[in-house]
Write a protein that holds these residues in place. Structure first.
Motif, PDB file in Angstrom:
ATOM      1  N   MET A   1      11.555 -23.033  24.082  1.00 26.82           N
ATOM      2  CA  MET A   1       9.928 -24.074  23.725  1.00 26.82           C
ATOM      3  C   MET A   1       9.058 -23.024  22.796  1.00 26.82           C
ATOM      4  N   THR A   2       8.074 -23.730  21.865  1.00 27.49           N
ATOM      5  CA  THR A   2       6.863 -22.955  20.847  1.00 27.49           C
ATOM      6  C   THR A   2       5.919 -23.512  21.417  1.00 27.49           C
ATOM      7  N   ILE A   3       5.143 -22.491  21.778  1.00 20.77           N
ATOM      8  CA  ILE A   3       3.456 -23.041  21.779  1.00 20.77           C
ATOM      9  C   ILE A   3       2.888 -22.855  20.841  1.00 20.77           C
ATOM     10  N   LEU A   4       1.724 -23.881  20.013  1.00 25.10           N
ATOM     11  CA  LEU A   4       1.173 -23.030  18.917  1.00 25.10           C
ATOM     12  C   LEU A   4      -0.243 -23.231  19.446  1.00 25.10           C
ATOM     13  N   MET A   5      -1.307 -22.001  19.240  1.00 27.11           N
ATOM     14  CA  MET A   5      -2.816 -22.273  19.371  1.00 27.11           C
ATOM     15  C   MET A   5      -3.432 -23.008  17.876  1.00 27.11           C
ATOM     16  N   MET A   6      -4.007 -23.771  17.714  1.00 25.30           N
ATOM     17  CA  MET A   6      -4.773 -24.574  16.664  1.00 25.30           C
ATOM     18  C   MET A   6      -6.033 -24.148  16.885  1.00 25.30           C
ATOM     19  N   ARG A   7      -7.019 -23.529  15.609  1.00 21.17           N
ATOM     20  CA  ARG A   7      -8.361 -23.086  16.372  1.00 21.17           C
ATOM     21  C   ARG A   7      -9.062 -24.021  15.323  1.00 21.17           C
TER      22      ARG A   7
ATOM     23  N   THR B   1      10.349 -27.984  20.254  1.00 24.43           N
ATOM     24  CA  THR B   1      11.051 -27.277  20.917  1.00 24.43           C
ATOM     25  C   THR B   1      11.829 -27.027  19.821  1.00 24.43           C
ATOM     26  N   MET B   2      10.877 -26.410  18.903  1.00 25.82           N
ATOM     27  CA  MET B   2      11.305 -26.339  18.111  1.00 25.82           C
ATOM     28  C   MET B   2      11.416 -24.925  17.741  1.00 25.82           C
ATOM     29  N   GLY B   3      13.426 -24.603  17.580  1.00 19.58           N
ATOM     30  CA  GLY B   3      13.633 -23.510  17.262  1.00 19.58           C
ATOM     31  C   GLY B   3      14.657 -23.249  18.200  1.00 19.58           C
ATOM     32  N   SER B   4      15.375 -24.255  19.322  1.00 18.94           N
ATOM     33  CA  SER B   4      15.672 -23.182  20.275  1.00 18.94           C
ATOM     34  C   SER B   4      17.191 -22.701  20.332  1.00 18.94           C
ATOM     35  N   SER B   5      17.998 -23.882  19.594  1.00 15.50           N
ATOM     36  CA  SER B   5      18.941 -23.932  19.025  1.00 15.50           C
ATOM     37  C   SER B   5      19.909 -22.830  17.797  1.00 15.50           C
ATOM     38  N   GLU B   6      18.615 -22.901  16.984  1.00 19.67           N
ATOM     39  CA  GLU B   6      19.288 -22.875  15.631  1.00 19.67           C
ATOM     40  C   GLU B   6      19.198 -20.847  15.888  1.00 19.67           C
ATOM     41  N   ASN B   7      18.723 -20.353  16.345  1.00 21.54           N
ATOM     42  CA  ASN B   7      18.319 -19.155  16.526  1.00 21.54           C
ATOM     43  C   ASN B   7      19.724 -17.912  17.455  1.00 21.54           C
ATOM     44  N   ASN B   8      19.983 -19.205  18.408  1.00 22.06           N
ATOM     45  CA  ASN B   8      20.993 -19.163  19.648  1.00 22.06           C
ATOM     46  C   ASN B   8      22.521 -20.287  18.925  1.00 22.06           C
TER      47      ASN B   8
END
Length: 340
Positions: A1-7, A42-49
């Motif tokens: 999972m990816t969590i991005l903070m946008m101020r 869920t960006m990038g979970s299987s792309e890097n593994n």
């Protein structure tokens, strides 16, 4: 999972928060209060593994729903959740229902993932969904006579939950007809078409037959074109075209439109298609021969000569009827949804 903070606040979407306010009266106020937002995906979970299995959409939805619930528990001052940019929910509703994120049908928290938008057409209360197409490629447009808003909402909720669980291909088929039941005392037809509200492809549910006198019959090719277009005039002389015939009629609901004034663009399209049929040397020769046959009183020969063009006109009528039925084309200006 990816969590991005946008101020920074999310871009304001008036329609999103208005839809949300039907279930959550404080939605518009909450939207105005927030000053920053998190993006959870869920960006990038299987792309890097290479050994990781890519998540399907349903699995990604369940996981993201649960993670957002956990984030809300960790950040109790959160004011709202926006799902996929078109559904707004209160933190309290999300916290409660996200605990069922992995539950099977019929207990999955589908109400977090989609909106049910009520509308009125004439005497009939209907509803369409927003967000369901992410799961099955179509929204629902439900317009069945004789139900109140509560019953309509319940029906659309049941259908949505079922379709999310089973998928469209494995469940409700295009052209299906449901028989009457304890709540609906008539048959209901299913049609896969485009939305008349411009929300994309829909699975439409509508009453069969017309219950409240809402349907009227209109000519596909109007009398004004039939009287003046040279091809139709010739076909009419030999009995190969009559604007009053069934194949030139379509049944539409006037309350779906602003008015019953025909769109110039629709009629111009018909005229152009008809003119294209005669813009050939082949037709010019056929027209000359047919006129010669008529002049000598040989209607049968003239009819035989013009038969291929009558068949082309028939194909045009059938194509126009299908396009109007599927909302790929409009004879009248479609009306926007009206609140019940």
């Amino acid at each position: 999972m990816t969590i991005l903070m946008m101020r920074a606040p999310m871009p304001y979407d008036q329609r999103l928060w208005q839809r949300a306010s039907w279930l959550w009266p404080d939605a518009l106020h909450a939207a105005g209060r927030h000053r920053a937002h998190l993006i959870v995906s869920t960006m990038g979970s299987s792309e890097n593994n290479a050994d990781a299995k890519a998540l399907g959409f349903a699995e990604s939805t369940q996981l993201t729903t649960a993670v957002v619930g956990a984030v809300l528990e960790a950040l109790p001052d959160s004011v709202a959740v926006v799902w996929r940019g078109n559904v707004g929910r209160s933190p309290e509703m999300w916290l409660e229902q996200s605990r069922c994120a992995f539950d099977p049908f019929p207990d999955q928290p589908f109400g977090l993932w989609m909106e049910i938008v009520p509308f009125r057409s004439g005497k009939t209360v209907g509803a369409h969904t927003v967000g369901l197409s992410a799961f099955m490629g179509r929204e629902i447009e439900f317009e069945v006579d004789g139900l109140d808003q509560r019953a309509v909402t319940a029906r659309v909720a049941q259908l949505s939950s079922y379709l999310i669980a089973t998928g469209l291909d494995a469940s409700i088929k295009n052209g299906a007809v449901f028989e009457a039941d304890a709540e609906i005392d008539h048959r209901v037809a299913v049609l896969h078409r485009n939305s008349r509200f411009n929300i994309g492809p829909v699975i439409s549910f509508s009453s069969v037959p017309d219950r409240f006198g809402r349907v009227r019959t209109y000519p596909i090719i109007p009398a004004s074109i039939a009287r003046n277009h040279p091809l139709l005039v010739m076909l009419g002389k030999v009995g190969l075209f009559d604007p009053a015939r069934t194949e030139n009629q379509i049944r539409l609901k006037p309350d779906h439109y602003h008015s019953e004034v025909r769109l110039e663009s629709f009629d111009e399209g018909l005229s152009q298609a008809l003119s294209g049929m005669i813009a050939t040397d082949t037709y010019a020769e056929a027209d000359t021969n047919a006129r010669r046959a008529l002049a000598s009183g040989d209607i049968a020969s003239a009819r035989s000569i013009l038969q291929p063009w009558a068949e082309e006109v028939g194909l045009l009528q059938a194509a126009a009827k299908l396009a109007l039925t599927l909302c790929d084309a409009f004879m009248f200006m479609p009306a926007p949804p009206r609140s019940p």
